[in-house]
Motif scaffolding. Structure first.
Motif, PDB file in Angstrom:
ATOM      1  N   ASN A  94       0.664  -1.209  -0.047  1.00  0.00           N
ATOM      2  CA  ASN A  94      -0.046   0.126  -0.080  1.00  0.00           C
ATOM      3  C   ASN A  94       0.743   1.417   0.085  1.00  0.00           C
ATOM      4  O   ASN A  94       1.770   1.401   1.019  1.00  0.00           O
ATOM      5  CB  ASN A  94      -0.956   0.180   1.276  1.00  0.00           C
ATOM      6  CG  ASN A  94      -1.996   1.016   1.089  1.00  0.00           C
ATOM      7  OD1 ASN A  94      -1.708   2.210   0.863  1.00  0.00           O
ATOM      8  ND2 ASN A  94      -3.230   0.699   1.374  1.00  0.00           N
ATOM      9  N   GLY A  96       0.408   3.977   1.339  1.00  0.00           N
ATOM     10  CA  GLY A  96       0.409   4.824   2.299  1.00  0.00           C
ATOM     11  C   GLY A  96       1.617   4.084   3.503  1.00  0.00           C
ATOM     12  O   GLY A  96       1.965   4.800   4.254  1.00  0.00           O
ATOM     13  N   SER A  97       2.158   3.001   3.253  1.00  0.00           N
ATOM     14  CA  SER A  97       2.962   2.225   4.142  1.00  0.00           C
ATOM     15  C   SER A  97       4.271   2.904   3.761  1.00  0.00           C
ATOM     16  O   SER A  97       5.474   2.673   4.535  1.00  0.00           O
ATOM     17  CB  SER A  97       3.138   0.699   3.905  1.00  0.00           C
ATOM     18  OG  SER A  97       3.628   0.589   2.572  1.00  0.00           O
ATOM     19  N   PHE A 113      -6.369  10.139   0.201  1.00  0.00           N
ATOM     20  CA  PHE A 113      -7.088   8.906  -0.346  1.00  0.00           C
ATOM     21  C   PHE A 113      -8.584   9.019  -0.061  1.00  0.00           C
ATOM     22  O   PHE A 113      -9.328   8.630  -0.853  1.00  0.00           O
ATOM     23  CB  PHE A 113      -6.442   7.453  -0.299  1.00  0.00           C
ATOM     24  CG  PHE A 113      -4.840   7.465  -0.781  1.00  0.00           C
ATOM     25  CD1 PHE A 113      -4.938   7.417  -2.259  1.00  0.00           C
ATOM     26  CD2 PHE A 113      -3.879   7.153  -0.066  1.00  0.00           C
ATOM     27  CE1 PHE A 113      -3.718   7.286  -2.682  1.00  0.00           C
ATOM     28  CE2 PHE A 113      -2.729   7.176  -0.619  1.00  0.00           C
ATOM     29  CZ  PHE A 113      -2.409   7.161  -1.888  1.00  0.00           C
ATOM     30  N   GLY A 117     -11.276   8.910  -2.603  1.00  0.00           N
ATOM     31  CA  GLY A 117     -12.434   7.784  -2.532  1.00  0.00           C
ATOM     32  C   GLY A 117     -13.727   8.500  -2.556  1.00  0.00           C
ATOM     33  O   GLY A 117     -14.895   8.008  -3.410  1.00  0.00           O
ATOM     34  N   GLY A 142     -12.110  -5.179  -5.370  1.00  0.00           N
ATOM     35  CA  GLY A 142     -12.645  -3.965  -5.361  1.00  0.00           C
ATOM     36  C   GLY A 142     -13.906  -3.691  -6.476  1.00  0.00           C
ATOM     37  O   GLY A 142     -14.162  -4.877  -7.284  1.00  0.00           O
ATOM     38  N   ARG A 159      -7.577   0.195  -6.484  1.00  0.00           N
ATOM     39  CA  ARG A 159      -8.827  -0.387  -6.019  1.00  0.00           C
ATOM     40  C   ARG A 159      -9.521   0.456  -5.545  1.00  0.00           C
ATOM     41  O   ARG A 159      -9.374   1.162  -4.764  1.00  0.00           O
ATOM     42  CB  ARG A 159      -8.322  -1.489  -5.243  1.00  0.00           C
ATOM     43  CG  ARG A 159      -7.687  -2.672  -5.666  1.00  0.00           C
ATOM     44  CD  ARG A 159      -7.132  -3.771  -4.597  1.00  0.00           C
ATOM     45  NE  ARG A 159      -6.502  -5.002  -5.286  1.00  0.00           N
ATOM     46  CZ  ARG A 159      -5.543  -5.761  -4.478  1.00  0.00           C
ATOM     47  NH1 ARG A 159      -5.594  -5.263  -3.321  1.00  0.00           N
ATOM     48  NH2 ARG A 159      -4.926  -6.588  -5.277  1.00  0.00           N
ATOM     49  N   SER A 170     -14.009   4.001  -0.806  1.00  0.00           N
ATOM     50  CA  SER A 170     -12.831   4.148  -0.416  1.00  0.00           C
ATOM     51  C   SER A 170     -11.958   3.564  -1.606  1.00  0.00           C
ATOM     52  O   SER A 170     -12.410   2.998  -2.701  1.00  0.00           O
ATOM     53  CB  SER A 170     -12.289   2.898   0.739  1.00  0.00           C
ATOM     54  OG  SER A 170     -12.686   1.609   0.301  1.00  0.00           O
ATOM     55  N   GLN A 172      -7.632   2.686  -2.925  1.00  0.00           N
ATOM     56  CA  GLN A 172      -6.541   1.935  -2.429  1.00  0.00           C
ATOM     57  C   GLN A 172      -5.533   1.967  -3.471  1.00  0.00           C
ATOM     58  O   GLN A 172      -5.862   1.710  -4.715  1.00  0.00           O
ATOM     59  CB  GLN A 172      -6.744   0.718  -1.766  1.00  0.00           C
ATOM     60  CG  GLN A 172      -5.322  -0.100  -1.386  1.00  0.00           C
ATOM     61  CD  GLN A 172      -5.671  -1.763  -1.003  1.00  0.00           C
ATOM     62  OE1 GLN A 172      -6.034  -2.463  -2.115  1.00  0.00           O
ATOM     63  NE2 GLN A 172      -5.672  -2.106   0.121  1.00  0.00           N
ATOM     64  N   LEU A 174      -1.768   0.610  -4.834  1.00  0.00           N
ATOM     65  CA  LEU A 174      -0.887  -0.481  -4.389  1.00  0.00           C
ATOM     66  C   LEU A 174       0.456   0.110  -5.383  1.00  0.00           C
ATOM     67  O   LEU A 174       0.246   0.271  -6.558  1.00  0.00           O
ATOM     68  CB  LEU A 174      -1.250  -1.685  -4.564  1.00  0.00           C
ATOM     69  CG  LEU A 174      -2.220  -2.325  -3.707  1.00  0.00           C
ATOM     70  CD1 LEU A 174      -2.742  -3.685  -4.030  1.00  0.00           C
ATOM     71  CD2 LEU A 174      -2.016  -2.172  -2.241  1.00  0.00           C
TER      72      LEU A 174
END
Length: 207
Positions: A94, A96-97, A113, A117, A142, A159, A170, A172, A174
């Motif tokens: 992700n 965000g990580s 995000f 979303g 998704g 996704r 939402s 996401q 990656l």
């Protein structure tokens, strides 16, 4: 001239200090005597080999537009500052990580995000069409899920889930685990922001 334009022009000068033959070999870039060519977020860009200026076109440069700050700075960073041995890990994480990896805070504890979303809520069909316009490839999970080429050599996955009774819409993103070998952490945010803006623009145009 805005500060963004000044920074972009400054980076164009920096670009000219790097070995362009190394860039061509490293990323298998199409090129001629005047330009290097690169695909970014479904568009064809070219970098002038003498001035460093970046532009894009959707008609094989019968007409062209100057690249904006996010576009140009992402391309410069990848071509000039990526690690010599950069290669994909083949493992998705992700985006965000990445803040934990570099101690950054651009996406940590904010609505980067969440806002995206919310923007696509009720637009799943339009978002899927927008991903197709960017030459995306359908993937799993998704309500809308596509693998997109940030660059031809660097894919990302988007996704999207529509809102339901329990959760809001939402989104996401990656990225490959090794993406920071290709660009700085801040540049990842420039690039992702640009992709989202491209998708929003396609949705708005189709809506």
């Amino acid at each position: 001239m805005s500060n963004y334009e000044k920074m972009k022009d400054s980076m164009a000068s920096v670009f000219l200090q790097y070995n362009q033959e190394d860039m061509i070999k490293k990323f298998k870039l199409e090129h001629d005597k005047e330009y290097l060519y690169i695909q970014f977020a479904g568009r064809r860009y070219r970098i002038h080999r003498s001035s460093g200026s970046v532009s894009w076109s959707e008609d094989f440069f019968q007409s062209e537009e100057k690249a904006n700050y996010n576009e140009a700075m992402t391309i410069y960073d990848v071509l000039c500052c990526s690690k010599a041995d950069c290669r994909l890990a083949g493992e998705w994480v992700n985006v965000g990580s990445l803040s934990a990896v570099r101690g950054g805070s651009l996406v940590k504890n904010n609505h980067f995000f969440g806002d995206a979303g919310k923007y696509f809520e009720g637009k799943a069909r339009l978002l899927a069409c927008a991903c197709e316009k960017l030459h995306g490839r359908k993937t799993e999970k998704g309500d809308v899920a596509y693998e997109l080429d940030m660059f031809s050599f660097l894919p990302v996955i988007l996704r999207f889930w529509e809102a339901d009774e329990e959760f809001p819409a939402s989104l996401q993103i990656l990225v490959d685990k090794n993406i920071l070998d290709y660009m700085h952490y801040e540049t990842v945010m420039f690039a992702v922001s640009h992709i989202l803006e491209r998708l929003k623009s396609e949705c708005d145009g189709a809506g």
